[in-house]
Design a protein around this motif. Structure first.
Motif, PDB file in Angstrom:
ATOM      1  N   SER A  77      -3.415   0.393  -4.043  1.00 17.03           N
ATOM      2  CA  SER A  77      -3.002   1.773  -4.309  1.00 17.03           C
ATOM      3  C   SER A  77      -3.648   2.299  -5.583  1.00 17.03           C
ATOM      4  N   GLN A  78      -3.841   1.450  -6.563  1.00 20.21           N
ATOM      5  CA  GLN A  78      -4.519   1.889  -7.780  1.00 20.21           C
ATOM      6  C   GLN A  78      -6.007   2.098  -7.523  1.00 20.21           C
ATOM      7  N   TYR A  80      -7.752   2.593  -4.551  1.00 20.70           N
ATOM      8  CA  TYR A  80      -8.169   3.565  -3.546  1.00 20.70           C
ATOM      9  C   TYR A  80      -7.468   4.918  -3.673  1.00 20.70           C
ATOM     10  N   LEU A  81      -6.230   4.927  -4.106  1.00 21.58           N
ATOM     11  CA  LEU A  81      -5.474   6.180  -4.147  1.00 21.58           C
ATOM     12  C   LEU A  81      -5.269   6.704  -5.564  1.00 21.58           C
ATOM     13  N   GLY A  82      -5.624   5.909  -6.552  1.00 14.60           N
ATOM     14  CA  GLY A  82      -5.461   6.338  -7.941  1.00 14.60           C
ATOM     15  C   GLY A  82      -4.008   6.377  -8.390  1.00 14.60           C
ATOM     16  N   MET A  83      -3.142   5.672  -7.711  1.00 11.93           N
ATOM     17  CA  MET A  83      -1.726   5.645  -8.075  1.00 11.93           C
ATOM     18  C   MET A  83      -1.524   4.654  -9.219  1.00 11.93           C
ATOM     19  N   ALA A 126      -4.767  14.241   5.124  1.00 11.62           N
ATOM     20  CA  ALA A 126      -5.491  13.742   3.958  1.00 11.62           C
ATOM     21  C   ALA A 126      -6.299  12.515   4.367  1.00 11.62           C
ATOM     22  N   VAL A 128      -7.608   9.005   3.949  1.00 11.16           N
ATOM     23  CA  VAL A 128      -7.207   7.798   3.231  1.00 11.16           C
ATOM     24  C   VAL A 128      -8.188   6.704   3.604  1.00 11.16           C
TER      25      VAL A 128
END
Length: 138
Positions: A77-78, A80-83, A126, A128
């Motif tokens: 998540s960090q 690929y999604l920048g979370m 979106a 993903v």
């Protein structure tokens, strides 16, 4: 002369009938044994197939447990999604939610409401990126 004393080619009729019944019984037992052997072989094949499927199920369960590891999901998540994890300063209590909602409403400029279209189109999905898939031995 009675039926039991009658002779056919030198043999008593009772002996000929008994021999025929014995031959039919031997043939029946042989066929039953052959069919039972085939059934045993089929049962053994199916049991081997079940054992192979159970092994595959264990492998898939191990793969799912690897894919569902929280640390791995966090890293993906960090990456690929920048979370990022929530910090203590970003946490709010239920009492603070009203204040946060009021501040958010004041921060948005009030624009003229656009005319509603007759049929609203759904928002586009979106994109993903797909997570990498690990093979069985990894």
């Amino acid at each position: 002369m009675s039926l039991l004393d009658r002779k056919v080619r030198g043999f008593k009729l009772v002996d000929v009938v008994a021999l025929g019944l014995l031959a039919a019984l031997v043939l029946g037992v042989y066929l039953a044994k052959t069919i039972a052997g085939r059934e045993r072989a089929e049962i053994a094949r199916i049991e081997r197939q079940i054992a192979a499927e159970r092994g595959r199920i264990r492998l898939l369960e191990a793969e799912v447990s690897h894919l569902e590891q929280p640390a791995r999901i966090g890293q993906l998540s960090q990456a690929y999604l920048g979370m990022v994890p929530a910090t203590a300063k970003n946490e709010a209590t239920t009492e603070q939610l009203d204040e946060i909602a009021e501040k958010a409403a004041k921060a948005k400029p009030k624009a003229a409401a656009p005319a509603k279209p007759a049929i609203a189109a759904p928002p586009p999905p979106a994109a993903v990126p797909a997570a990498p898939v690990l093979e069985a031995g990894q």
